[in-house]
Design a protein around this motif. Sequence first.
Motif, PDB file in Angstrom:
ATOM      1  N   ASN A 183      -7.570 -33.723 -16.523  1.00 53.37           N
ATOM      2  CA  ASN A 183      -7.317 -34.969 -16.176  1.00 53.37           C
ATOM      3  C   ASN A 183      -7.040 -35.849 -17.641  1.00 53.37           C
ATOM      4  OD1 ASN A 183      -9.764 -35.558 -17.474  1.00 53.37           O
ATOM      5  ND2 ASN A 183     -10.768 -36.463 -15.684  1.00 53.37           N
ATOM      6  N   ASP A 184      -6.926 -35.192 -18.619  1.00 59.20           N
ATOM      7  CA  ASP A 184      -6.602 -35.637 -19.987  1.00 59.20           C
ATOM      8  C   ASP A 184      -7.643 -36.488 -20.652  1.00 59.20           C
ATOM      9  OD1 ASP A 184      -4.070 -34.664 -19.917  1.00 59.20           O
ATOM     10  OD2 ASP A 184      -3.041 -36.297 -19.246  1.00 59.20           O
ATOM     11  N   THR A 185      -8.703 -36.451 -20.129  1.00 63.84           N
ATOM     12  CA  THR A 185      -9.986 -37.009 -20.803  1.00 63.84           C
ATOM     13  C   THR A 185     -10.449 -36.229 -22.043  1.00 63.84           C
ATOM     14  OG1 THR A 185     -11.033 -38.021 -18.786  1.00 63.84           O
ATOM     15  CG2 THR A 185     -12.433 -37.603 -20.590  1.00 63.84           C
ATOM     16  N   LEU A 186     -10.334 -37.081 -23.180  1.00 59.29           N
ATOM     17  CA  LEU A 186     -10.872 -36.126 -24.334  1.00 59.29           C
ATOM     18  C   LEU A 186     -12.168 -36.447 -24.737  1.00 59.29           C
ATOM     19  CD1 LEU A 186      -8.917 -34.566 -26.242  1.00 59.29           C
ATOM     20  CD2 LEU A 186      -8.665 -36.401 -27.920  1.00 59.29           C
ATOM     21  N   GLU A 218       1.578 -34.107 -28.789  1.00 63.61           N
ATOM     22  CA  GLU A 218       1.736 -33.597 -27.681  1.00 63.61           C
ATOM     23  C   GLU A 218       0.860 -32.662 -27.150  1.00 63.61           C
ATOM     24  OE1 GLU A 218       6.308 -31.855 -27.224  1.00 63.61           O
ATOM     25  OE2 GLU A 218       5.983 -32.279 -29.216  1.00 63.61           O
ATOM     26  N   LYS A 235     -10.553 -31.172 -24.060  1.00 66.33           N
ATOM     27  CA  LYS A 235      -9.579 -32.148 -23.433  1.00 66.33           C
ATOM     28  C   LYS A 235      -9.447 -31.585 -21.907  1.00 66.33           C
ATOM     29  CE  LYS A 235      -4.788 -33.346 -22.990  1.00 66.33           C
ATOM     30  NZ  LYS A 235      -3.231 -33.076 -23.415  1.00 66.33           N
ATOM     31  N   ASP A 284      -9.174 -26.738 -18.586  1.00 66.75           N
ATOM     32  CA  ASP A 284      -9.792 -27.349 -19.752  1.00 66.75           C
ATOM     33  C   ASP A 284      -9.509 -26.654 -21.077  1.00 66.75           C
ATOM     34  OD1 ASP A 284     -10.868 -29.156 -17.912  1.00 66.75           O
ATOM     35  OD2 ASP A 284     -12.830 -28.241 -18.013  1.00 66.75           O
ATOM     36  N   ARG A 318      -7.912 -36.881 -32.371  1.00 67.82           N
ATOM     37  CA  ARG A 318      -6.658 -36.802 -31.706  1.00 67.82           C
ATOM     38  C   ARG A 318      -5.658 -37.026 -32.472  1.00 67.82           C
ATOM     39  NH1 ARG A 318      -5.652 -38.988 -26.243  1.00 67.82           N
ATOM     40  NH2 ARG A 318      -7.712 -39.891 -26.420  1.00 67.82           N
ATOM     41  N   PHE A 340      -2.566 -33.579 -27.840  1.00 69.47           N
ATOM     42  CA  PHE A 340      -3.791 -34.400 -27.778  1.00 69.47           C
ATOM     43  C   PHE A 340      -3.577 -36.008 -27.325  1.00 69.47           C
ATOM     44  CE2 PHE A 340      -5.792 -31.332 -30.959  1.00 69.47           C
ATOM     45  CZ  PHE A 340      -6.407 -30.803 -30.188  1.00 69.47           C
ATOM     46  N   GLY A 341      -2.207 -36.365 -27.292  1.00 64.82           N
ATOM     47  CA  GLY A 341      -1.794 -37.471 -26.961  1.00 64.82           C
ATOM     48  C   GLY A 341      -1.755 -38.773 -27.870  1.00 64.82           C
TER      49      GLY A 341
END
Length: 425
Positions: A270-273, A419, A267, A255, A239, A421-422
């Motif tokens: 729902n932003d789950t990585l 931005e 990713k 996705d 990330r 990968f958060g």
Amino acid sequence: QGLCCRTVVLSIWLSMNALLTKWRSPAAVPDRCQGIEMDAVTVNEDGIPYFFHSGFLFKGFHGAAERANETFTELDEHQHLGHVDAAFRLHYEDHPTEHNNIIFFLDTQIFSYYQHKLEGGYPKNISEVYPGIPDHLDAAVECPKPECEEDSVIFFKGDEIFHFNFKTKAVEMKEFTSMPNCTSAFRFMEHYYCFHGHNFSKFDPKTGEVHGRYPKEARDFFMRCSKFSDDSDHVERERCSRAHLDAITADNEGDMFAFRGQSFICKEVNDTLKVEPIELTFKEVKSDVDAAFTFKDDLYLVKDEHVFAYRVGENHTLLDGYPKTVKEELGIEGPIDSAFSCDEHQHVHVVKGQLMYDVDMAASERNATNERSIMFPSDAAMCGPRGVTLVKGNHFYHFDTLKLLFSRAVPERHQVSLELFGCDH
């Protein structure tokens, strides 16, 4: 007695020859993935990180070491220490003749380079250029305004911290109690990093405060290694890594799939990585993807001269007849840099250098056609409902339409780790 003398002379000669051979033998080439301590870290005029260790130079986030004097030849002419103490890229826009020079510190001297050439009059004594700054430094890093109050350089020697003001030449002593002693320091993407051993801490250049969970392993974020610390958080590593992406794409569900070195990053909407080894998910490819694109719900990975097509699902399955050559599948000689397709088209857009081609995937015999120049080369690219994204180094650029790729107006630059990968830095 004559034989004895000859024996002694021969013994001395052999000892001296052995020492001379040892002195002449090249030093072992260091491996950055072994957790070594860097002597100095900076960026070049193009923003590419340079890591120095014992007379060697690592360029960028991956690749083998080379002799530092191959890039900075005059260093070897003036010294044979096999290392540099500190380095930084000068950021001083008020003095354009010095702005963007790379500065090295070696014992008592300073070397100033512009475009890898030593400036006239150098080397000079540190006291001549930076009065009040001690010799034999541990680290140095530039701090332009407004990140510091004025354009400055922060110097480190042991637990002593010196802020040098370019404008006034004043030196202010600081106490950075939150951070360890730095063996090298680095400004990258407007953030400040103190390296200590093979770990690093991110710090505030004005106060020295360290926020967040530090120290962290340098190999996890500033080097692309196949193996790293057992204590590392693999998801956070990918990330927040500064190493550039090899490929990126998105499916019709939204996705996103990204590839870097040996890692596959998914990713979800729902932003789950999720992070997995490429060789586990795409065993036929194993690692080091050149390009990726999705077409009609299938995922295509390009590596060297071959294209691999997968049916995406719980277990990604290689489609029958694959791999195929890049020439057979895309009508162009490989390798390529990136590729992407947009929902409304039956074309795949292939990027090679600064040229883009269109490939009609419905054609029985495929050819790369419609050659045109795009704004800049890219490491990775993808297309989605909102437009086209080009990834170059640590940043990405968003284009609302495909046509904007060929304009001269460069869009806003965004940070991949933050931005896409958060990551929080």
